[in-house]
Design a protein around this motif. Structure first.
Motif, short mmCIF file in Angstrom:
data_model
loop_
_atom_site.label_atom_id
_atom_site.label_comp_id
_atom_site.label_asym_id
_atom_site.label_seq_id
_atom_site.Cartn_x
_atom_site.Cartn_y
_atom_site.Cartn_z
N ASP A 114 5.52 31.74 20.95
CA ASP A 114 5.26 31.09 19.67
C ASP A 114 3.97 31.55 19.01
OD1 ASP A 114 7.57 29.47 19.91
OD2 ASP A 114 6.49 28.12 21.26
N ARG A 115 3.32 32.53 19.59
CA ARG A 115 2.05 33.02 19.05
C ARG A 115 2.33 34.02 17.93
NH1 ARG A 115 -3.02 32.66 21.39
NH2 ARG A 115 -4.55 34.28 20.92
N TYR A 116 1.63 33.88 16.81
CA TYR A 116 1.82 34.76 15.67
C TYR A 116 1.11 36.10 15.87
CZ TYR A 116 4.02 31.13 12.85
OH TYR A 116 4.89 30.19 12.37
N GLY A 117 1.65 37.12 15.23
CA GLY A 117 1.08 38.45 15.35
C GLY A 117 -0.39 38.50 14.98
N ARG A 118 -0.79 37.71 13.98
CA ARG A 118 -2.18 37.75 13.54
C ARG A 118 -3.13 37.17 14.58
NH1 ARG A 118 0.27 34.04 9.96
NH2 ARG A 118 -0.03 31.85 10.58
N ASP A 119 -2.60 36.37 15.52
CA ASP A 119 -3.44 35.71 16.52
C ASP A 119 -3.46 36.43 17.87
OD1 ASP A 119 -3.98 33.63 14.69
OD2 ASP A 119 -2.12 32.62 15.23
N LEU A 120 -2.73 37.52 17.99
CA LEU A 120 -2.64 38.20 19.28
C LEU A 120 -3.95 38.91 19.61
CD1 LEU A 120 0.91 39.83 19.00
CD2 LEU A 120 0.27 37.75 20.24
N THR A 121 -4.30 38.90 20.88
CA THR A 121 -5.45 39.66 21.35
C THR A 121 -5.06 41.14 21.44
OG1 THR A 121 -4.84 39.48 23.68
CG2 THR A 121 -6.15 37.68 22.74
N PRO A 122 -6.03 42.04 21.57
CA PRO A 122 -5.67 43.46 21.72
C PRO A 122 -4.70 43.72 22.87
CG PRO A 122 -8.01 43.26 21.26
CD PRO A 122 -7.49 41.86 21.44
N VAL A 123 -4.88 43.05 24.00
CA VAL A 123 -3.98 43.26 25.14
C VAL A 123 -2.59 42.73 24.82
CG1 VAL A 123 -3.52 42.61 27.53
CG2 VAL A 123 -5.82 43.26 26.84
N GLU A 124 -2.50 41.57 24.18
CA GLU A 124 -1.19 41.01 23.82
C GLU A 124 -0.46 41.92 22.83
OE1 GLU A 124 -2.15 36.25 24.39
OE2 GLU A 124 -2.59 37.24 22.48
N ARG A 125 -1.20 42.53 21.91
CA ARG A 125 -0.56 43.48 20.98
C ARG A 125 0.02 44.66 21.74
NH1 ARG A 125 -5.51 42.72 17.94
NH2 ARG A 125 -5.17 41.18 16.30
N GLN A 126 -0.73 45.15 22.73
CA GLN A 126 -0.22 46.27 23.52
C GLN A 126 1.05 45.88 24.27
OE1 GLN A 126 -1.08 49.37 23.65
NE2 GLN A 126 -3.04 49.35 22.56
#
Length: 248
Positions: free
Chosen positions: A138-150
């Motif tokens: 449920d986490r939005y793309g704008r709130d992702l940490t660098p690791v979560e984006r990876q």
């Protein structure tokens, strides 16, 4: 099976070399790391290997399709979509794996795409070997940490069942435990049969990655200021979040 073969690969503009003299052969099941300082051409090289960027020196051969993980400014999470929505959208765009391709696509990708109406999030994470990395659906793309984006980028890349997965700056903005998890995730992807190439400033100790360093101090530096970014080579896509398949 060799997926990528680069020999003497280079890109030169009127202002100098972006990268040069790159020899890299990646086989299915191997994890490779392209390391070097900022401005060494790591991102441009990764995009070239994936068929999304030009080159004008050397030779490049690639077998099968390539998919991008997280590449800042090129292939990123949509800030307005949740993690689960990213996965659901990608699966809907990809559709079922055609029967004629099922033997060419990793089993995990096929299972994830069959499960998109039931539990797409869990199936996609399991298929990418990312079950050990925390990722809130449920986490939005704008709130992702660098690791979560990876991690999200790797999950989305694996859904198309490519031969090659590339990810850029996998160690950016992370601490030592996070970097260890990312490299372990990349290794698990390789174990599933993908050829995986990631760029980083350095490889985490204990990683099994085959390292290729570019931009070493002993190598001639580019002339003048940082070269301008050449035009991306973008295959047609049906939607902004689809990972296009690159022909061999």
């Amino acid at each position: 099976m060799k997926i990528v073969e680069a020999s003497g690969l280079g890109l030169r503009t009127r202002r100098g070399w972006v990268y040069r003299d790159v020899d890299l052969t990646a086989e299915a099941g191997e994890l490779h790391a392209v390391t070097g300082p900022p401005g060494s051409g790591r991102t441009s090289l990764l995009l070239t290997l994936a068929g999304r960027f030009p080159y004008n020196e050397g030779e490049l051969r690639r077998r099968g399709n390539a998919a991008l993980g997280q590449v800042a400014g090129v292939h990123e999470a949509d800030p307005t979509l949740t993690v689960a929505e990213h996965i659901q959208e990608r699966l809907l765009l990809l559709g079922p794996v055609p029967c004629r391709r099922r033997q060419l696509v990793p089993v995990a990708a096929v299972r994830a795409r069959r499960a998109y109406r039931r539990d797409a999030f869990a199936a996609a994470l399991a298929g990418a070997g990312c079950t050990g990395v925390p990722l809130d659906p449920d986490r939005y793309g704008r709130d992702l940490t660098p690791v979560e984006r990876q991690v999200l980028g790797l999950v989305l890349a694996g859904l198309s069942g490519p031969n090659l997965i590339v990810a850029d700056d996998v160690d950016a903005g992370s601490d030592a435990p996070e970097r260890a998890r990312i490299w372990a995730t990349l290794a698990r992807l390789a174990e599933q049969g993908y050829a995986v190439i990631a760029s980083a400033r350095a490889v985490e100790p204990g990683s099994t990655a085959i390292v290729h360093r570019i931009g070493d101090p002993g190598r001639p530096a580019p002339a003048g200021p940082t070269p301008p970014t050449p035009t991306l080579v973008s295959p047609p896509a049906t939607a902004r979040h689809q990972t296009p398949e690159v022909a061999a």
